[in-house]
Scaffold this active site. Sequence first.
Site, PDB file in Angstrom:
ATOM      1  N   GLY A 108     -48.815 -42.631 -63.816  1.00  0.00           N
ATOM      2  CA  GLY A 108     -48.115 -41.374 -64.072  1.00  0.00           C
ATOM      3  C   GLY A 108     -46.596 -41.474 -64.032  1.00  0.00           C
ATOM      4  O   GLY A 108     -45.909 -40.722 -64.718  1.00  0.00           O
TER       5      GLY A 108
ATOM      6  N   ASP B 191     -51.837 -37.056 -67.001  1.00  0.00           N
ATOM      7  CA  ASP B 191     -52.904 -37.124 -68.007  1.00  0.00           C
ATOM      8  C   ASP B 191     -54.071 -36.193 -67.723  1.00  0.00           C
ATOM      9  O   ASP B 191     -54.251 -35.699 -66.606  1.00  0.00           O
ATOM     10  CB  ASP B 191     -53.461 -38.550 -68.088  1.00  0.00           C
ATOM     11  CG  ASP B 191     -54.342 -38.887 -66.872  1.00  0.00           C
ATOM     12  OD1 ASP B 191     -53.867 -38.707 -65.731  1.00  0.00           O
ATOM     13  OD2 ASP B 191     -55.499 -39.305 -67.069  1.00  0.00           O
TER      14      ASP B 191
ATOM     15  N   VAL C 192     -51.959 -29.752 -64.572  1.00  0.00           N
ATOM     16  CA  VAL C 192     -50.862 -29.928 -65.525  1.00  0.00           C
ATOM     17  C   VAL C 192     -50.941 -31.288 -66.215  1.00  0.00           C
ATOM     18  O   VAL C 192     -51.433 -32.261 -65.641  1.00  0.00           O
ATOM     19  CB  VAL C 192     -49.478 -29.780 -64.839  1.00  0.00           C
ATOM     20  CG1 VAL C 192     -49.209 -28.343 -64.481  1.00  0.00           C
ATOM     21  CG2 VAL C 192     -49.375 -30.676 -63.617  1.00  0.00           C
TER      22      VAL C 192
ATOM     23  N   ASP D 108     -49.347 -34.022 -55.027  1.00  0.00           N
ATOM     24  CA  ASP D 108     -50.366 -32.982 -55.066  1.00  0.00           C
ATOM     25  C   ASP D 108     -50.752 -32.707 -53.610  1.00  0.00           C
ATOM     26  O   ASP D 108     -50.146 -31.881 -52.937  1.00  0.00           O
ATOM     27  CB  ASP D 108     -51.531 -33.513 -55.913  1.00  0.00           C
ATOM     28  CG  ASP D 108     -52.361 -32.400 -56.521  1.00  0.00           C
ATOM     29  OD1 ASP D 108     -52.577 -31.407 -55.818  1.00  0.00           O
ATOM     30  OD2 ASP D 108     -52.800 -32.533 -57.671  1.00  0.00           O
TER      31      ASP D 108
ATOM     32  N   GLU E 252     -42.208 -41.299 -58.087  1.00  0.00           N
ATOM     33  CA  GLU E 252     -43.524 -40.718 -58.396  1.00  0.00           C
ATOM     34  C   GLU E 252     -43.381 -39.566 -59.379  1.00  0.00           C
ATOM     35  O   GLU E 252     -42.353 -38.899 -59.426  1.00  0.00           O
ATOM     36  CB  GLU E 252     -44.180 -40.196 -57.105  1.00  0.00           C
ATOM     37  CG  GLU E 252     -45.280 -41.087 -56.564  1.00  0.00           C
ATOM     38  CD  GLU E 252     -46.544 -41.125 -57.434  1.00  0.00           C
ATOM     39  OE1 GLU E 252     -46.473 -40.873 -58.647  1.00  0.00           O
ATOM     40  OE2 GLU E 252     -47.612 -41.426 -56.876  1.00  0.00           O
TER      41      GLU E 252
HETATM   42  C1  PRP Z   1     -51.472 -38.953 -59.415  1.00  0.00           C
HETATM   43  C2  PRP Z   1     -49.975 -39.081 -59.159  1.00  0.00           C
HETATM   44  C3  PRP Z   1     -49.901 -39.509 -57.735  1.00  0.00           C
HETATM   45  C4  PRP Z   1     -51.119 -38.848 -57.113  1.00  0.00           C
HETATM   46  C5  PRP Z   1     -50.677 -37.623 -56.383  1.00  0.00           C
HETATM   47  O1  PRP Z   1     -51.977 -40.198 -59.753  1.00  0.00           O
HETATM   48  O2  PRP Z   1     -49.370 -40.017 -60.015  1.00  0.00           O
HETATM   49  O3  PRP Z   1     -49.962 -40.898 -57.583  1.00  0.00           O
HETATM   50  O4  PRP Z   1     -52.002 -38.487 -58.177  1.00  0.00           O
HETATM   51  O5  PRP Z   1     -51.794 -36.986 -55.784  1.00  0.00           O
HETATM   52  P1  PRP Z   1     -51.892 -36.755 -54.201  1.00  0.00           P
HETATM   53  O6  PRP Z   1     -50.581 -36.218 -53.749  1.00  0.00           O
HETATM   54  O7  PRP Z   1     -53.011 -35.736 -54.095  1.00  0.00           O
HETATM   55  O8  PRP Z   1     -52.257 -38.027 -53.545  1.00  0.00           O
HETATM   56  P2  PRP Z   1     -53.448 -40.437 -60.338  1.00  0.00           P
HETATM   57  O9  PRP Z   1     -54.352 -40.884 -59.234  1.00  0.00           O
HETATM   58  O10 PRP Z   1     -53.876 -39.245 -61.133  1.00  0.00           O
HETATM   59  O11 PRP Z   1     -53.247 -41.706 -61.279  1.00  0.00           O
HETATM   60  P3  PRP Z   1     -52.313 -41.914 -62.565  1.00  0.00           P
HETATM   61  O12 PRP Z   1     -50.888 -41.881 -62.072  1.00  0.00           O
HETATM   62  O13 PRP Z   1     -52.702 -43.257 -63.075  1.00  0.00           O
HETATM   63  O14 PRP Z   1     -52.618 -40.793 -63.545  1.00  0.00           O
END
Ligand code: PRP
Length: 182
Positions: A46, A161, A155, A105, A101
């Site tokens: 991301g 994604d 989002v 979330d 980052e």
């Molecule tokens: C998303 C984002 C963070 C994480 C945040 O990654 O990039 O790394 O989730 O979520 P949290 O605060 O609840 O831990 P994701 O696992 O969707 O992978 P990606 O970046 O490859 O899409």
Amino acid sequence: MTHTSEEFKEILLTEEQILARLEEMAAEIDRDYQGREVLLVGVLKGAIMVMADLSRMLTTPISMDWMAVSSYGSGTKSSGVVRILKDLDTDLTGRHVLIVEDIIDSGLTLSWLASNLRSRGAASLEIAALFRKPASIQVEVDVKYVGFDIPSEFVVGYGLDWNEQYRNLRFLATLSQHVYAE
Ligand code: PRP
């Protein structure tokens, strides 16, 4: 196949808004680091867009490295236990590390990552995150540079994604219900 405006419920942030905020964050980072070399650590996948734009706005000398992480189990991240899929190539000893980052979330990923990297002997460790969902936070994370607080909705865009799609959008949007249902 092209994206249509019906795919998105709402454009939350435009490209102009995102880039303007990133410029402000870059100026703050430049001020804080005052020419010290910074190691930017991006979290795949991301963060690629934030990394690409933010890093090019900095005048502070930087190097760049990447990690890929994944939570154990079904991917719900509820455990907060994270597995390293790709580790850094860089030795952090004595380095000024800035984690880059896209989104915070629950905070579980960054909380784990920050403590993991802190144990590697860095001279300093800070976090920059472009988006944050304050209503979803389960664990407090000390984030020095935050771009935008956004609602706890699903989002996409600017690196984020849905089923690996939409990462390349220049804006941040909520998805229409019918996209999920298809
Ligand atoms: C998303 C984002 C963070 C994480 C945040 O990654 O990039 O790394 O989730 O979520 P949290 O605060 O609840 O831990 P994701 O696992 O969707 O992978 P990606 O970046 O490859 O899409």
